[in-house]
Design an enzyme around this catalytic site. Structure first.
Site, mmCIF file in Angstrom:
data_model
loop_
_atom_site.group_PDB
_atom_site.id
_atom_site.type_symbol
_atom_site.label_atom_id
_atom_site.label_comp_id
_atom_site.label_asym_id
_atom_site.label_seq_id
_atom_site.Cartn_x
_atom_site.Cartn_y
_atom_site.Cartn_z
ATOM 1 N N ILE A 1 6.289 -0.088 -3.568
ATOM 2 C CA ILE A 1 6.504 -1.228 -4.448
ATOM 3 C C ILE A 1 7.969 -1.612 -4.278
ATOM 4 O O ILE A 1 8.867 -0.829 -4.595
ATOM 5 C CB ILE A 1 6.214 -0.884 -5.924
ATOM 6 C CG1 ILE A 1 4.754 -0.475 -6.098
ATOM 7 C CG2 ILE A 1 6.551 -2.061 -6.826
ATOM 8 C CD1 ILE A 1 4.427 0.054 -7.483
ATOM 9 N N ASN B 1 0.807 -1.219 0.000
ATOM 10 C CA ASN B 1 0.000 0.000 0.000
ATOM 11 C C ASN B 1 0.838 1.266 0.000
ATOM 12 O O ASN B 1 0.390 2.301 -0.496
ATOM 13 C CB ASN B 1 -0.930 0.004 1.219
ATOM 14 C CG ASN B 1 -2.045 -1.000 1.087
ATOM 15 O OD1 ASN B 1 -2.906 -0.876 0.236
ATOM 16 N ND2 ASN B 1 -2.022 -2.019 1.939
ATOM 17 N N ASP C 1 0.467 -10.563 0.454
ATOM 18 C CA ASP C 1 1.591 -10.220 1.320
ATOM 19 C C ASP C 1 1.724 -11.198 2.477
ATOM 20 O O ASP C 1 2.833 -11.603 2.851
ATOM 21 C CB ASP C 1 1.452 -8.784 1.838
ATOM 22 C CG ASP C 1 0.103 -8.520 2.514
ATOM 23 O OD1 ASP C 1 -0.861 -9.282 2.300
ATOM 24 O OD2 ASP C 1 0.014 -7.529 3.265
ATOM 25 N N THR D 1 7.850 17.978 22.382
ATOM 26 C CA THR D 1 6.760 17.379 21.614
ATOM 27 C C THR D 1 7.239 16.271 20.687
ATOM 28 O O THR D 1 6.636 15.204 20.604
ATOM 29 C CB THR D 1 6.039 18.468 20.791
ATOM 30 O OG1 THR D 1 5.480 19.435 21.683
ATOM 31 C CG2 THR D 1 4.911 17.856 19.962
ATOM 32 N N GLY E 1 -4.483 -12.019 2.044
ATOM 33 C CA GLY E 1 -3.720 -11.181 1.130
ATOM 34 C C GLY E 1 -2.427 -11.835 0.675
ATOM 35 O O GLY E 1 -1.828 -12.656 1.389
#
Length: 259
Positions: free
Chosen positions: A12, A9, A109, A184, A107
């Protein structure tokens, strides 16, 4: 030479085998729309920078969880390599028996991860893939995939934080020097990394408790090394695990076809 293309997602990832030797990989972004010519030219250019000859490619296997890129990518392989790519699906020859309620929804993957872990490391084993989503998949000693979990990936979790809060900056995902964070950025880094280590360890612990047998725990995925370095509950980190799984599936398929 074999060309393995793992379409995720976010990225590649392209891997190349010469015989049984893995000679390297490189990454493209998935979210950029490309024509077949753009894919082909990009692949050829990267091959040449790696001192690899595209004419030596004898086979191509594609594992994809992103259907929208497949038309252009398939056509690029046909046009530039003159090869019909093998597309990995739920019916692939893996040597693994899928025992979930709906095997077809698993999937590609996860299929390659499970195949690699079982054939290389044996079972029982839990394989954790730290990608866009993080998957936890269990395969038993008989080579049966019994169950798995899916969680938001560490990067997705970070993006939710800095896009959902107006005054929170986008940060690099890395471990801060101490959990005693005093600004932060380090506070966000600490929350993401230490929080994800906690999630990972808890899920591993629960899987071991419910299964009730000793097992190997193998991790992969780009951000997996960060988590692996912070816990003793992951036995092995194998960044090339998906490509090893694709090679195993390719070899099993060629053997079944007598090639």
């Amino acid at each position: 030479m074999l060309l393995m293309i793992d379409v995720g997602n976010t990225n590649i990832t392209v891997g190349v085998f010469k015989g049984d030797t893995f000679v390297g990989n490189f990454r493209l972004t998935t979210k950029m729309q490309r024509t077949s010519d753009e894919f082909g030219i990009t692949l050829f250019s990267i091959f040449r920078t790696k001192d690899l000859n595209p004419a030596d490619v004898e086979g191509v296997l594609i594992s994809s969880v992103v259907p929208k890129v497949m038309h252009s990518l398939n056509n690029a392989i046909r046009k530039y390599f003159d090869i019909e790519p093998m597309i990995l699906g739920s019916q692939a020859l893996t040597g693994i028996s899928i025992k979930t309620e709906n095997p077809k929804e698993l999937g590609a993957d996860r299929i390659v991860d499970i195949a690699a872990v079982y054939h290389i490391y044996g079972g029982p084993a839990l394989v954790i893939d730290f990608g866009t989503g993080t998957t936890y998949d269990y395969v038993n000693e008989k080579g049966e995939f019994e169950f798995g979990l899916i969680a938001p990936g560490i990067e997705i979790s970070g993006q939710a934080l800095w896009t959902g809060a107006a005054k929170v900056p986008e940060i690099e995902i890395k471990k801060p020097a101490s959990i005693r964070c005093r600004n932060t950025i380090t506070s966000m880094q600490g929350g993401l990394v230490f929080g994800y280590v906690g999630q990972t360890e808890y899920i591993i612990q629960k899987v071991k408790e419910e299964v009730g047998v000793p097992m190997k725990v193998i991790a992969t995925g780009g951000l997996g090394r960060i988590i692996y370095n912070e816990t003793d509950m992951i036995d092995i980190y194998d960044v090339d695990l998906p490509f090893k799984g694709m090679k195993i599936i390719y070899d099993l398929t060629m053997a079944a076809e007598g090639r």
